[in-house]
Design an enzyme around this catalytic site. Structure first.
Site, PDB file in Angstrom:
ATOM      1  CE1 TYR A 193      -3.790   2.416   0.686  1.00 18.58           C
ATOM      2  CE2 TYR A 193      -2.374   3.277   2.421  1.00 18.58           C
ATOM      3  CZ  TYR A 193      -3.491   3.401   1.623  1.00 18.58           C
ATOM      4  OH  TYR A 193      -4.324   4.501   1.748  1.00 18.58           O
ATOM      5  CE  LYS A 197      -3.459   5.407  -1.488  1.00 19.57           C
ATOM      6  NZ  LYS A 197      -4.490   5.969  -2.378  1.00 19.57           N
TER       7      LYS A 197
HETATM    8  P1  NAP Z   1     -13.119   2.701   1.331  1.00 24.15           P
HETATM    9  O1  NAP Z   1     -14.145   3.080   2.321  1.00 24.15           O
HETATM   10  O2  NAP Z   1     -12.647   1.292   1.232  1.00 24.15           O
HETATM   11  O3  NAP Z   1     -13.630   3.201  -0.096  1.00 24.15           O
HETATM   12  C1  NAP Z   1     -12.871   2.982  -1.255  1.00 24.15           C
HETATM   13  C2  NAP Z   1     -13.677   3.363  -2.462  1.00 24.15           C
HETATM   14  O4  NAP Z   1     -12.887   3.100  -3.634  1.00 24.15           O
HETATM   15  C3  NAP Z   1     -14.970   2.533  -2.599  1.00 24.15           C
HETATM   16  O5  NAP Z   1     -15.970   3.331  -3.165  1.00 24.15           O
HETATM   17  C4  NAP Z   1     -14.534   1.446  -3.571  1.00 24.15           C
HETATM   18  O6  NAP Z   1     -15.615   0.869  -4.276  1.00 24.15           O
HETATM   19  C5  NAP Z   1     -13.660   2.283  -4.488  1.00 24.15           C
HETATM   20  N1  NAP Z   1     -12.837   1.452  -5.375  1.00 24.15           N
HETATM   21  C6  NAP Z   1     -11.957   0.481  -5.059  1.00 24.15           C
HETATM   22  N2  NAP Z   1     -11.444  -0.058  -6.176  1.00 24.15           N
HETATM   23  C7  NAP Z   1     -12.042   0.576  -7.228  1.00 24.15           C
HETATM   24  C8  NAP Z   1     -11.967   0.459  -8.638  1.00 24.15           C
HETATM   25  N3  NAP Z   1     -11.176  -0.440  -9.219  1.00 24.15           N
HETATM   26  N4  NAP Z   1     -12.692   1.300  -9.400  1.00 24.15           N
HETATM   27  C9  NAP Z   1     -13.497   2.211  -8.838  1.00 24.15           C
HETATM   28  N5  NAP Z   1     -13.649   2.346  -7.518  1.00 24.15           N
HETATM   29  C10 NAP Z   1     -12.924   1.537  -6.727  1.00 24.15           C
HETATM   30  O7  NAP Z   1     -11.770   3.548   1.544  1.00 24.15           O
HETATM   31  P2  NAP Z   1     -11.537   5.066   2.025  1.00 24.15           P
HETATM   32  O8  NAP Z   1     -10.937   5.004   3.380  1.00 24.15           O
HETATM   33  O9  NAP Z   1     -12.740   5.898   1.772  1.00 24.15           O
HETATM   34  O10 NAP Z   1     -10.372   5.476   1.014  1.00 24.15           O
HETATM   35  C11 NAP Z   1     -10.524   6.433  -0.008  1.00 24.15           C
HETATM   36  C12 NAP Z   1      -9.131   6.878  -0.451  1.00 24.15           C
HETATM   37  O11 NAP Z   1      -8.436   7.479   0.643  1.00 24.15           O
HETATM   38  C13 NAP Z   1      -8.228   5.718  -0.914  1.00 24.15           C
HETATM   39  O12 NAP Z   1      -7.457   6.126  -2.006  1.00 24.15           O
HETATM   40  C14 NAP Z   1      -7.350   5.465   0.297  1.00 24.15           C
HETATM   41  O13 NAP Z   1      -6.137   4.850  -0.052  1.00 24.15           O
HETATM   42  C15 NAP Z   1      -7.165   6.882   0.819  1.00 24.15           C
HETATM   43  N6  NAP Z   1      -6.776   6.983   2.231  1.00 24.15           N
HETATM   44  C16 NAP Z   1      -7.613   6.554   3.212  1.00 24.15           C
HETATM   45  C17 NAP Z   1      -7.225   6.705   4.539  1.00 24.15           C
HETATM   46  C18 NAP Z   1      -8.120   6.297   5.685  1.00 24.15           C
HETATM   47  O14 NAP Z   1      -7.707   6.430   6.853  1.00 24.15           O
HETATM   48  N7  NAP Z   1      -9.318   5.808   5.448  1.00 24.15           N
HETATM   49  C19 NAP Z   1      -5.980   7.267   4.858  1.00 24.15           C
HETATM   50  C20 NAP Z   1      -5.157   7.698   3.827  1.00 24.15           C
HETATM   51  C21 NAP Z   1      -5.570   7.565   2.507  1.00 24.15           C
HETATM   52  P3  NAP Z   1     -16.345  -0.497  -3.788  1.00 24.15           P
HETATM   53  O15 NAP Z   1     -17.376  -0.111  -2.781  1.00 24.15           O
HETATM   54  O16 NAP Z   1     -16.901  -1.041  -5.069  1.00 24.15           O
HETATM   55  O17 NAP Z   1     -15.279  -1.389  -3.198  1.00 24.15           O
END
Ligand code: NAP
Length: 276
Positions: A193, A197
């Site tokens: 991961y 990133k």
């Molecule tokens: P999440 O709740 O798991 O949501 C991820 C989203 O991305 C979901 O809508 C998922 O769709 C979608 N997705 C995954 N693969 C995809 C694909 N091939 N095509 C289109 N959509 C896809 O995660 P989140 O925490 O909201 O994360 C959002 C972003 O923030 C990510 O890039 C993550 O790396 C980044 N981030 C998160 C955190 C944190 O603490 N949460 C911290 C740093 C960075 P499905 O529902 O279909 O799976």
């Protein structure tokens, strides 16, 4: 063709992406596209916003599928003649306890987070209109992973002259090195991961440089950011920020006013430019 400004958020059926779409529905003066790889989950999310009195449009988008990306590109070109705001939020992460072999985790994670995001950029960046804003959701995990790289790799990832081709070769090499179980010997950290990133942040730095070289007069601002540690399916319930709080920095970057000349080509966290 519609002259209405248009914003697109990838992976916005849940989590931070959904919160970004919600905030844009409230603040962006135009059409907001909530996109999802699964139309059912996407339409459900649009209905949820509607219950809150917010109007989002829906378009299918699976960033792992080039055909799906190109269908969205053609739709935007035809209906709006381009787009004004692009938020590359879609991403995946294996759980820490997941026992899937590391080489598979590396391949799958890089496929979506780096190569998928890059494909969206390749197809949609040429469509971004003057004064457009592009936000690539990266992570502090990328910064930690960078510090875990060999000096040689760190130098490459911090370089101001690295090309997109060189970055793609490095990301491909990481996946290959994990398959041969030589990634640590080759100077990589133990986080697929994190490496994905690093890729998103370095890609953003390169793209911003290309915009400076090729489209300076268009005043497009493109940045990478970390949303913070956010309570979503990815990070779990112990995280410190709500999804709406996690959306704040991406939305700030997506709505930088037209007279802003920065940030651009930066990695931003808590609305503050970080040293890469
Ligand atoms: P999440 O709740 O798991 O949501 C991820 C989203 O991305 C979901 O809508 C998922 O769709 C979608 N997705 C995954 N693969 C995809 C694909 N091939 N095509 C289109 N959509 C896809 O995660 P989140 O925490 O909201 O994360 C959002 C972003 O923030 C990510 O890039 C993550 O790396 C980044 N981030 C998160 C955190 C944190 O603490 N949460 C911290 C740093 C960075 P499905 O529902 O279909 O799976």
């Amino acid at each position: 063709m519609s002259n209405v400004p248009v914003a697109v958020v990838t992976g916005s059926n849940k989590g931070i992406g959904f919160a970004i779409a919600r905030a844009l529905c409230k603040q962006f003066p135009g059409d907001v596209y909530l996109t999802a790889r699964d139309p059912g989950r996407g339409q459900e999310a649009v209905a949820k916003l509607q219950e809150e009195g917010l109007r989002a449009q829906f378009h299918q988008l699976d960033i792992d599928d080039l055909q799906s990306i190109r269908a969205l590109r053609d739709f935007l070109k035809e209906k709006y003649g381009g787009l004004n705001v692009l938020v590359n939020n879609a991403g995946i992460a294996f759980k820490v306890r997941d026992t899937t072999p590391f080489a598979i985790q590396a391949e799958v994670t890089l496929k979506t987070n780096f190569f998928g995001t890059r494909n969206v950029c390749t197809e949609l960046l040429p469509l971004v209109k003057p004064y457009g804003r592009v936000v690539n959701v990266s992570s502090m995990a990328g910064s930690s992973a960078l510090r875990g790289c060999s000096q040689e790799l760190q130098q490459k990832f911090r370089s101001n002259t690295i090309t997109e081709d060189e970055l793609v070769k490095l990301m491909t090499k990481f996946v290959e090195d994990t398959k041969k179980s030589v990634h640590e010997k080759e100077g990589w950290p133990n986080s697929a991961y994190g490496v994905s990133k690093i890729g998103v942040t370095v890609l953003s730095r390169i793209q911003a440089r290309m915009l400076n070289e090729q489209r300076k007069g268009d005043h497009i601002l493109l940045n990478a950011c970390c949303p913070g540690w956010v309570r979503t399916d990815m990070a779990g319930p112990k995280a410190t920020k709500s999804p709406d709080e996690g959306a704040e920095t991406p939305v700030y970057l997506a709505l930088l006013p037209s007279d802003a000349d920065g940030p651009h080509g930066q990695f931003v966290s808590d609305k503050t430019v970080q040293t890469w």
